[in-house]
Design an enzyme around this catalytic site. Structure first.
Site, short mmCIF file in Angstrom:
data_model
loop_
_atom_site.label_atom_id
_atom_site.label_comp_id
_atom_site.label_asym_id
_atom_site.label_seq_id
_atom_site.Cartn_x
_atom_site.Cartn_y
_atom_site.Cartn_z
N VAL A 98 28.77 -5.22 -28.52
CA VAL A 98 29.99 -6.02 -28.68
C VAL A 98 30.76 -5.45 -29.87
CG1 VAL A 98 30.94 -8.32 -29.12
CG2 VAL A 98 28.82 -8.07 -27.82
N CYS A 99 32.06 -5.34 -29.71
CA CYS A 99 32.94 -4.94 -30.81
C CYS A 99 32.50 -3.56 -31.33
CB CYS A 99 32.92 -6.02 -31.89
SG CYS A 99 34.24 -5.92 -33.11
#
Length: 241
Positions: A89-90
């Site tokens: 994520v990210c």
């Protein structure tokens, strides 16, 4: 890390059948998130978790130093050999890239980190919220982790289970504003967002983070360049999952 990077997917994945969720790090214990207020707990060490079914790497300011942490990178390489899914994520995708798992592969990250992702050898997909290839799936910034986790549940446990979890969480996004992607935001808002992120880095309690980042990122970029040279010599286009 940024707390929602980890907690958003956690809230989804903990409802999967017979789930055992671990937060892993070099040692078990508390870890302060990038707010310097909220503390999460690592429940297990890397050594205690050699072969997870699903790996999810969250992002945040610390990603820019973790991408040069060879113990973490080697753990990811070994774990990925047997995972069902290796995900991020990210800016967590920068860590996957530094481990060599995204060389020549499409991937995404937070909009402000797309250039760094490409420099680390991935094929940056700036306009995609979730990108998957083989057994690897990457999500865009922060809130995209919830979408990624629901997608994983749908793929592994069926769409009805994913829909049930979505309803249990009442995940029904209806934001009052429509600037959740840089393509939708005016230049002034993009500049303000970047300024907020810079202040967050400067305000971190660990004031030597920028110094460590300045050392870690060039090292990771150098290793990525060396891998590409070796692949070119070997006539290999990159890892396949």
């Amino acid at each position: 890390m940024t707390a929602l990077d980890a907690i958003g997917p956690y809230e989804v994945l903990r409802f999967t059948p017979d789930a055992e969720i671990r937060f892993v790090w070099h040692q078990a214990g508390p870890i302060v998130t990038d707010s310097n207020v909220l503390v999460l707990g690592a429940t297990h060490t890397l050594a205690e978790t050699p072969s997870p079914d699903i790996v999810l790497v969250p992002g945040g300011p610390g990603a820019f130093t973790t991408l040069a942490d060879e113990r973490v990178l080697e753990w990811l390489r070994r774990a990925h050999a047997t995972t069902a899914w290796t995900t991020s994520v990210c800016s967590g995708s920068l860590i996957l890239a530094a481990a060599g798992l995204l060389d020549g592969e499409p991937a995404t990250t937070h909009w402000a980190a797309q250039q760094a992702l490409a420099a680390l050898g991935a094929k940056s997909q700036r306009d995609q919220r979730i990108v998957h290839t083989g057994r690897i799936a990457t999500a865009a910034g922060v809130s995209a982790g919830i979408d990624l986790a629901l997608w994983l549940v749908g793929r592994n446990f069926g769409e009805d289970r994913a829909r049930t979890i979505q309803l249990s969480l009442e995940y029904d996004p209806q934001p009052p504003f429509d600037t959740g992607h840089p393509s939708k935001a005016p230049a002034s808002i993009r500049a303000a967002s970047l300024a907020d992120q810079a202040r967050m880095m400067a305000d971190l309690k660990d004031h030597d983070l920028l110094v460590r980042t300045a050392a870690a990122l060039p090292q990771a970029l150098w290793q990525s360049a060396l891998r590409r040279v070796r692949r070119a010599k070997a006539g290999d286009s990159g890892p396949r999952s």
